[in-house]
Design a protein around this motif. Structure first.
Motif, mmCIF file in Angstrom:
data_model
loop_
_atom_site.group_PDB
_atom_site.id
_atom_site.type_symbol
_atom_site.label_atom_id
_atom_site.label_comp_id
_atom_site.label_asym_id
_atom_site.label_seq_id
_atom_site.Cartn_x
_atom_site.Cartn_y
_atom_site.Cartn_z
ATOM 1 N N LYS A 216 0.826 -1.210 0.000
ATOM 2 C CA LYS A 216 0.000 0.000 0.000
ATOM 3 C C LYS A 216 0.858 1.258 0.000
ATOM 4 O O LYS A 216 0.577 2.217 -0.725
ATOM 5 C CB LYS A 216 -0.925 0.004 1.218
ATOM 6 C CG LYS A 216 -2.030 -1.031 1.162
ATOM 7 C CD LYS A 216 -2.927 -0.937 2.393
ATOM 8 C CE LYS A 216 -4.035 -1.991 2.332
ATOM 9 N NZ LYS A 216 -4.885 -1.944 3.550
ATOM 10 N N LYS B 227 2.326 2.179 -3.331
ATOM 11 C CA LYS B 227 1.356 2.777 -4.257
ATOM 12 C C LYS B 227 1.174 4.264 -3.973
ATOM 13 O O LYS B 227 1.134 5.091 -4.885
ATOM 14 C CB LYS B 227 0.006 2.055 -4.140
ATOM 15 C CG LYS B 227 -0.033 0.698 -4.824
ATOM 16 C CD LYS B 227 -1.429 0.089 -4.737
ATOM 17 C CE LYS B 227 -1.502 -1.249 -5.473
ATOM 18 N NZ LYS B 227 -2.858 -1.853 -5.390
ATOM 19 N N LYS C 250 4.235 6.209 -4.918
ATOM 20 C CA LYS C 250 4.361 6.354 -6.373
ATOM 21 C C LYS C 250 3.647 7.613 -6.861
ATOM 22 O O LYS C 250 4.061 8.259 -7.829
ATOM 23 C CB LYS C 250 3.773 5.113 -7.058
ATOM 24 C CG LYS C 250 4.262 4.899 -8.473
ATOM 25 C CD LYS C 250 3.857 3.522 -8.991
ATOM 26 C CE LYS C 250 4.434 3.288 -10.373
ATOM 27 N NZ LYS C 250 4.046 1.959 -10.908
#
Length: 667
Positions: A265, A268, A271
């Motif tokens: 998580k 992500k 990112k």
């Protein structure tokens, strides 16, 4: 009652200060980024009739002293009188913690290892064999979850029962023969000879001075020979390489990972937040939201506070008359000192009580280190440090806080750069004046949209301030503060939901009240000066009029007038009183006055010759004026230099003057 002195040490973001707070019931800030603490806190707790005196040392990755954090932590471990060293490690990243454990065990004979954040490790699919780890390290190991207050009793019991251990002996390969050579020239003392020899071979300047003070060296002939023999060897690199080899050996089969769940998580989210495309826009959006909430939320409480303090004016004046003080003293105290004080408090405190908790929330959540990551490349090009982005964010709340925040930067040169350029971030003390002028001359008076547009324009000013910071940092790096950027570790900490009440408490106590306290100290003499220049009559005119007339030619060159220039000068104690001083001058009153609404204020300004160009020049001068007295005092304290304090005053002033000259002459 038995006392045990405990040194609490650990790498950043391991929850060390959370453990300290839980044990001592203090509320030290547990900032979610590296280098947050640069001083030692201490407190005590009593458990099973034993008093534990706990010292919270700065978060540090190493005891090979280079940065401020490392120096403070290492000096305490080496030279202070304590009983047990507790090394706090992150269960989700155990390797860097064990590195610090091994270095601590080279110095301290009683060490307890506290593996914290086991709850986060479990979520990430990380399993640790604590029995094997304890066997490999040869010292007690305790698992804790400080946020949930789990394992802390066990930690205190381990501290109570810990026995003296053999000092850690690490094989340093090619250095071993020279370590033994140097050990022969070191006197017997409380320090481990091998550790002293390593610092000597590193030629660590800080510890060379310490060892000279302690008169540890018998004869430096062997030391000189050892350095000649290691002439082609990078001693520091060899030390690090061999410590890491030992870390890997100690951790063999200790940690296992569930690759499927590990960090999925967070990766992500990272990112997106560290994206080259979305990172900066998201940062600006967050600033805009904070500004919008601050602007819309501060108006009502600020008005309430102002009205409350104003209602006390007559009561205070009557009391002073009742105790038979001369009328001139009553006027000076009430219309000079008290009025200036409540202007500063009423206008300054409400925005800070909103901005700082919001800012601290983002800080503790782990967002601010991502902002520094996004801006690091730009700062590197300016020969500055990426951590400067964090100090800039602090400066938006208050430049004085941003200046003290520069302590997280290891390199002195880059720390000075951050301090000198922090003023280019408009602090919330400037917001009331900026918002008023923007609303009157550029937005209008539609309450449904003016707050939104003001927040957008303020965000634009922040963007401009960032650009000016880059330019000035580059120029200073090529001139007065020459040098290349030092390498640094910018850790991206895990995202953690902050404890709301702790966040509010820290923001109010350590930021809002701290800044307000310094502002009040300088507002008192400022109130006296303002009252004197407004009430000292010379040839039927107040001194204030003579001063504005004297400054008027300079004001006209800069696109404003003498009243604005004088208000900026007399507003040195606090940015909040600039517009009240302008009103006092325009309306020729003997004390600071308030305005009923922005429509009335605009009428007063326009009647005194203000145009759109005047408003633009005022905004520029307000944005790039010299730092307020609170910030300058903080700069002097942090740099211990009159020269750098003068530069901090001069640089923004010259930039503001240059920009106004260009605007006035070419528009």
């Amino acid at each position: 009652m038995k006392e045990i002195k405990v040194a609490l040490i650990g790498t950043p973001n391991v929850g060390k200060s959370t453990i300290y707070n839980a044990l001592t019931k203090n509320r030290e800030h547990t900032g979610n980024w590296a280098g947050k603490t640069v001083a030692t806190s201490n407190g005590e707790c009593i458990y099973n009739n034993i008093k534990y005196l706990i010292y919270d040392l700065p978060g540090t990755y190493s005891l090979i002293s280079k940065s401020k954090e490392e120096v403070v932590a290492t000096d305490f471990i080496c030279f202070e009188n304590f009983d047990v060293a507790v090394v706090v490690c992150d269960a989700t990243s155990l390797e860097k913690g064990i590195n610090l454990v091994l270095q601590t065990r080279e110095i301290a004979k009683k060490v307890v290892v506290c593996v914290n954040l086991v709850d986060e490790a479990k979520k990430k699919g990380i399993t640790i064999d604590f029995q094997l780890l304890e066997h490999n390290l040869g010292c007690p190991v305790v698992s804790t979850s400080a946020r949930e207050k789990q394992g802390l009793d066990n930690l205190l019991e381990k501290i109570r029962d810990v026995r003296e251990q053999e000092l850690e002996v690490i094989n340093y390969g090619v250095l071993e023969s020279e370590i033994n050579r140097v050990c022969g020239d070191i006197k017997d003392n409380f320090l481990n000879k091998r550790w002293v020899a390593l610092r000597i071979l590193e030629n660590n300047k800080h510890y060379n001075e310490k060892f000279n003070e302690l008169d540890l060296i018998i004869n430096d002939k062997k030391i000189r020979q050892a350095r000649v023999n290691l002439n082609n060897v990078d001693v520091s690199l060899e030390i690090v390489i061999n410590i890491m080899k030992e870390v890997k050996r100690k951790l063999k089969n200790v940690v296992t990972f569930n690759i499927v769940n590990y960090d999925k998580k967070e990766r992500k989210i990272d990112k997106i937040l560290t994206s080259k495309i979305w990172g900066i826009p998201i940062m600006l959006l967050m600033l805009f939201v904070i500004f919008y909430i601050t602007i819309s939320g501060a108006n009502y409480p600020s008005s309430l506070m102002f009205n409350f303090f104003a209602s006390l004016e007559n009561k205070i004046f009557n009391f002073l008359e009742f105790i038979h003080l001369p009328n001139v003293i009553c006027e000076l105290v009430v219309n000079g000192v008290y009025k200036t004080l409540y202007w500063v408090v009423s206008v300054m405190l409400p925005p800070m009580l909103i901005f700082f908790p919001l800012f601290t929330f983002l800080e503790d959540l782990g967002v601010l280190p991502r902002i520094a990551f996004n801006m690091d490349r730009s700062f590197q090009r300016c020969q500055a440090c990426g951590k400067q982005a964090l100090t800039m964010c602090m400066g938006i709340g208050c430049n004085a806080v941003g200046v003290t925040g520069a302590r997280i930067i290891d390199s002195k040169r880059e720390r000075i750069l951050a301090i000198l350029t922090n003023v280019f971030m408009p602090c919330n003390g400037k917001f009331p004046s900026l918002i008023a002028i923007i609303t009157m001359f550029f937005v209008g008076f539609n309450k449904s949209v003016d707050t939104l547009i003001c927040a957008l324009i303020l965000t634009g000013f922040i963007t401009l301030g960032i650009g000016v910071t880059f330019i000035v940092s580059y120029i200073l790096s090529k001139t007065i503060l020459k040098g290349m950027p030092a390498s640094f570790t910018l850790e991206l900490p895990p995202y953690r939901m902050p404890k709301i009440w702790d966040t509010i408490w820290y923001s109010v106590k350590n930021r809002a009240i701290f800044v307000l306290g310094r502002a009040i100290k300088v507002a008192i003499p400022a109130g006296i000066v303002i009252w004197i220049v407004a009430n000292l009559i010379i040839n039927d005119l107040p001194l204030l009029t003579y001063l504005t007339q004297f400054l008027n030619p300079l004001g006209l060159i800069l696109g404003v007038d003498g009243v604005v220039i004088l208000a900026l000068i007399l507003g040195f104690p606090a940015n909040e009183i600039v517009i009240p001083i302008m009103l006092m001058s325009y309306l020729q009153t003997s004390t600071l006055i308030d305005f009923e609404n922005l429509v009335e204020l605009k009428m007063i300004l326009v009647a005194n010759g203000w145009t759109i160009k005047t408003a633009i020049c005022f905004l520029v001068l307000m944005l790039y004026r010299f730092p307020c007295s609170t910030t300058l005092l903080t700069i002097k304290k942090e740099t211990n230099s009159n020269f750098y304090t003068f530069l901090a005053f001069l640089i923004p002033t010259l930039i503001g003057i240059a920009m106004c000259l260009i605007i006035n002459l070419f528009t």
